[in-house]
Design an enzyme around this catalytic site. Structure first.
Site, PDB file in Angstrom:
ATOM      1  N   CYS A 119     -23.186  11.590  49.372  1.00  0.00           N
ATOM      2  CA  CYS A 119     -24.435  10.852  49.639  1.00  0.00           C
ATOM      3  C   CYS A 119     -25.455  11.016  48.514  1.00  0.00           C
ATOM      4  O   CYS A 119     -26.351  10.187  48.363  1.00  0.00           O
ATOM      5  CB  CYS A 119     -25.057  11.308  50.961  1.00  0.00           C
ATOM      6  SG  CYS A 119     -23.962  11.059  52.360  1.00  0.00           S
ATOM      7  N   HIS A 256     -32.401   9.148  50.706  1.00  0.00           N
ATOM      8  CA  HIS A 256     -31.100   8.770  51.260  1.00  0.00           C
ATOM      9  C   HIS A 256     -31.288   8.453  52.747  1.00  0.00           C
ATOM     10  O   HIS A 256     -31.967   9.177  53.469  1.00  0.00           O
ATOM     11  CB  HIS A 256     -30.128   9.926  51.078  1.00  0.00           C
ATOM     12  CG  HIS A 256     -28.861   9.759  51.834  1.00  0.00           C
ATOM     13  ND1 HIS A 256     -28.156   8.577  51.823  1.00  0.00           N
ATOM     14  CD2 HIS A 256     -28.176  10.610  52.649  1.00  0.00           C
ATOM     15  CE1 HIS A 256     -27.088   8.714  52.591  1.00  0.00           C
ATOM     16  NE2 HIS A 256     -27.077   9.932  53.104  1.00  0.00           N
ATOM     17  N   ASN A 286     -25.879   4.959  57.731  1.00  0.00           N
ATOM     18  CA  ASN A 286     -25.756   5.804  56.544  1.00  0.00           C
ATOM     19  C   ASN A 286     -24.660   5.220  55.647  1.00  0.00           C
ATOM     20  O   ASN A 286     -23.486   5.268  55.991  1.00  0.00           O
ATOM     21  CB  ASN A 286     -25.398   7.230  56.987  1.00  0.00           C
ATOM     22  CG  ASN A 286     -25.261   8.194  55.821  1.00  0.00           C
ATOM     23  OD1 ASN A 286     -25.199   7.784  54.663  1.00  0.00           O
ATOM     24  ND2 ASN A 286     -25.196   9.479  56.120  1.00  0.00           N
TER      25      ASN A 286
HETATM   26  N1  ACO Z   1     -23.028   9.140  71.726  1.00  0.00           N
HETATM   27  C1  ACO Z   1     -23.355   9.840  72.849  1.00  0.00           C
HETATM   28  N2  ACO Z   1     -23.366  11.179  72.875  1.00  0.00           N
HETATM   29  C2  ACO Z   1     -23.017  11.843  71.753  1.00  0.00           C
HETATM   30  C3  ACO Z   1     -22.667  11.164  70.563  1.00  0.00           C
HETATM   31  C4  ACO Z   1     -22.661   9.765  70.602  1.00  0.00           C
HETATM   32  N3  ACO Z   1     -22.345   9.029  69.517  1.00  0.00           N
HETATM   33  N4  ACO Z   1     -22.368  12.075  69.631  1.00  0.00           N
HETATM   34  C5  ACO Z   1     -22.548  13.282  70.189  1.00  0.00           C
HETATM   35  N5  ACO Z   1     -22.935  13.139  71.474  1.00  0.00           N
HETATM   36  C6  ACO Z   1     -23.227  14.173  72.442  1.00  0.00           C
HETATM   37  C7  ACO Z   1     -22.592  15.500  72.114  1.00  0.00           C
HETATM   38  O1  ACO Z   1     -21.259  15.535  72.535  1.00  0.00           O
HETATM   39  C8  ACO Z   1     -23.472  16.470  72.855  1.00  0.00           C
HETATM   40  O2  ACO Z   1     -23.094  16.458  74.215  1.00  0.00           O
HETATM   41  P1  ACO Z   1     -23.057  17.836  75.053  1.00  0.00           P
HETATM   42  O3  ACO Z   1     -24.468  18.306  75.043  1.00  0.00           O
HETATM   43  O4  ACO Z   1     -22.562  17.392  76.365  1.00  0.00           O
HETATM   44  O5  ACO Z   1     -22.122  18.717  74.298  1.00  0.00           O
HETATM   45  C9  ACO Z   1     -24.845  15.823  72.748  1.00  0.00           C
HETATM   46  O6  ACO Z   1     -24.619  14.436  72.434  1.00  0.00           O
HETATM   47  C10 ACO Z   1     -25.719  16.440  71.702  1.00  0.00           C
HETATM   48  O7  ACO Z   1     -24.963  16.536  70.501  1.00  0.00           O
HETATM   49  P2  ACO Z   1     -25.545  17.199  69.222  1.00  0.00           P
HETATM   50  O8  ACO Z   1     -24.507  17.212  68.147  1.00  0.00           O
HETATM   51  O9  ACO Z   1     -26.192  18.491  69.604  1.00  0.00           O
HETATM   52  O10 ACO Z   1     -26.671  16.139  68.860  1.00  0.00           O
HETATM   53  P3  ACO Z   1     -27.792  16.256  67.819  1.00  0.00           P
HETATM   54  O11 ACO Z   1     -29.091  16.137  68.485  1.00  0.00           O
HETATM   55  O12 ACO Z   1     -27.581  17.397  66.870  1.00  0.00           O
HETATM   56  O13 ACO Z   1     -27.579  14.913  66.994  1.00  0.00           O
HETATM   57  C11 ACO Z   1     -26.640  14.169  64.919  1.00  0.00           C
HETATM   58  C12 ACO Z   1     -26.344  14.702  66.296  1.00  0.00           C
HETATM   59  C13 ACO Z   1     -27.313  12.821  65.034  1.00  0.00           C
HETATM   60  C14 ACO Z   1     -25.322  13.994  64.147  1.00  0.00           C
HETATM   61  C15 ACO Z   1     -27.553  15.162  64.202  1.00  0.00           C
HETATM   62  O14 ACO Z   1     -27.019  16.457  64.234  1.00  0.00           O
HETATM   63  C16 ACO Z   1     -27.819  14.797  62.801  1.00  0.00           C
HETATM   64  O15 ACO Z   1     -28.572  13.886  62.544  1.00  0.00           O
HETATM   65  N6  ACO Z   1     -27.250  15.502  61.829  1.00  0.00           N
HETATM   66  C17 ACO Z   1     -27.373  15.172  60.469  1.00  0.00           C
HETATM   67  C18 ACO Z   1     -26.094  14.642  60.058  1.00  0.00           C
HETATM   68  C19 ACO Z   1     -26.175  13.443  59.174  1.00  0.00           C
HETATM   69  O16 ACO Z   1     -27.028  12.608  59.227  1.00  0.00           O
HETATM   70  N7  ACO Z   1     -25.190  13.409  58.350  1.00  0.00           N
HETATM   71  C20 ACO Z   1     -25.019  12.320  57.503  1.00  0.00           C
HETATM   72  C21 ACO Z   1     -24.106  12.691  56.433  1.00  0.00           C
HETATM   73  S1  ACO Z   1     -24.788  13.851  55.419  1.00  0.00           S
HETATM   74  C22 ACO Z   1     -26.013  13.138  54.797  1.00  0.00           C
HETATM   75  O17 ACO Z   1     -25.976  11.989  54.544  1.00  0.00           O
HETATM   76  C23 ACO Z   1     -27.156  13.976  54.581  1.00  0.00           C
END
Ligand code: ACO
Length: 329
Positions: A119, A256, A286
């Protein structure tokens, strides 16, 4: 008598972008994995993304974006002597996407190669091109970020497949003489970092030398989020300081486009007003190395970014690799 210290600057003369034909909304994804529009919007800000279809590849999207940028810059294939494409989703393991685009555009001279910093790739490509242009070795560069991340998604994994999209963006950068002050147009500073200890947080589980397949993206989302917000401001602070400027001088922050919450938290940490933040993650998802040039293209087209404005680009991605560049537009 004071001696004038002129220096070469890499000045942006054109911006362009390209998206696949097919737009996929969150609602459409609800029919494919156990997710909801509400969850995706609340956690990421994303409402839709574009997904490459038959005949659409990283190089075809990259070439279309490059053509658009060259048209804006008013330059012809023979004017380009450097092509750098940032991508982690090449058409083939080799040759580079940059050389495919070179052939597609009919650029016969110069050099073309890819950079791979996931990224952060576009920031790495801009910083690399800046070294070539300001050394005087090359005159006019095409810098492209192009990706088809949909092709390395595990479409059964709802924690990743809802986040990414495909697309491409490009800049033409031209070596021009400046006065050597931070009022010059062009790239004023750039800072790059990487730390290979974080491989397991964000990686692709395949490749030619291990599985002989392209593999699928794997991510520990929470860890990536924490690292991104924690570390990315360091390179921005260093880029400001090297250019002798501060966040007060900034007109536009173009980060980004990974996630609205990462963007908001990073801007807040640096004290950047929300009105100065360019956000396109809601429309594109993304798109990895393509996200910054896509966002730049949108903000130039709608008249926000104008010549003379001070623009900060910034990204973090797999590796981890991260960087920032300060550009006087
Ligand atoms: N739809 C519905 N529920 C979902 C989904 C989905 N697509 N994905 C995960 N869940 C559920 C999980 O299973 C979990 O359920 P549980 O509580 O029953 O176990 C719940 O939602 C919460 O999941 P978390 O992973 O804790 O959610 P979080 O609030 O951390 O959000 C996310 C996840 C959006 C990926 C977040 O961690 C994030 O933004 N991370 C940054 C990652 C990113 O943007 N990476 C991009 C690539 S790297 C870069 O470009 C920088």
């Amino acid at each position: 008598m004071t001696q004038e210290v002129k220096r070469l600057r890499s000045v942006v003369t054109g911006v362009g972008s390209a998206l696949p034909r097919r737009c996929v909304t969150n609602r459409e994804l609800e029919g494919q994995v156990d997710t909801s529009d509400e969850w995706i919007v609340q956690r990421t800000g994303i409402t839709q993304r574009y997904i490459a279809g038959e005949g659409e590849t990283t190089s075809s999207l990259g070439a279309a974006a490059a053509r658009a940028a060259m048209a804006k810059a008013g330059c012809a294939p023979e004017d380009i002597d450097l092509i750098i494409c940032a991508t982690s989703t090449p058409d083939l393991t080799f040759p580079s996407v940059a050389t495919m685009i070179q052939a597609e555009l009919g650029v016969l001279g110069g050099v073309a190669f890819d950079v791979q910093a996931v990224c952060a790739g576009f920031v790495f490509a801009v910083a690399t091109a800046d070294k070539f242009l300001t050394s005087g070795s090359h005159k006019r560069a095409l810098i492209i970020g192009a990706e088809t991340f949909s092709r390395i998604m595990d479409w059964q994994d709802r924690t990743t497949c809802v986040l990414f999209g495909d697309g491409a963006g490009a800049l033409v950068l031209e070596a021009r003489e400046g006065e050597g002050t931070n009022a010059d147009r062009g790239v004023l500073s750039s800072k790059l970092r990487s730390d290979g200890r974080y491989k397991s947080k964000l990686y692709v589980d395949g490749g030619p030398s291990t599985t002989q397949t392209a593999g699928h993206l794997r991510m520990e989302g929470k860890e990536v989020f924490r690292f991104a917000v924690g570390h990315v401001t360091d390179v921005m602070t260093d880029a400001f300081s090297e250019a002798g400027l501060t966040v007060e001088d900034l007109d536009w922050f173009v980060p980004h486009q990974a996630n609205q919450r990462i963007i908001d938290a990073s801007a807040q940490k640096l004290g950047i007003a929300p009105a100065k933040v360019v956000k396109t993650v809601q429309w594109h998802g993304n798109t990895s190395a393509a996200s910054i040039p896509l966002a730049l293209s949108v903000a130039c087209e709608d008249g926000r970014i104008k010549p003379g404005d001070l623009v900060m680009i910034e990204a973090i991605g797999g590796g981890f690799a991260w960087g920032a560049a300060l550009i006087r537009w």
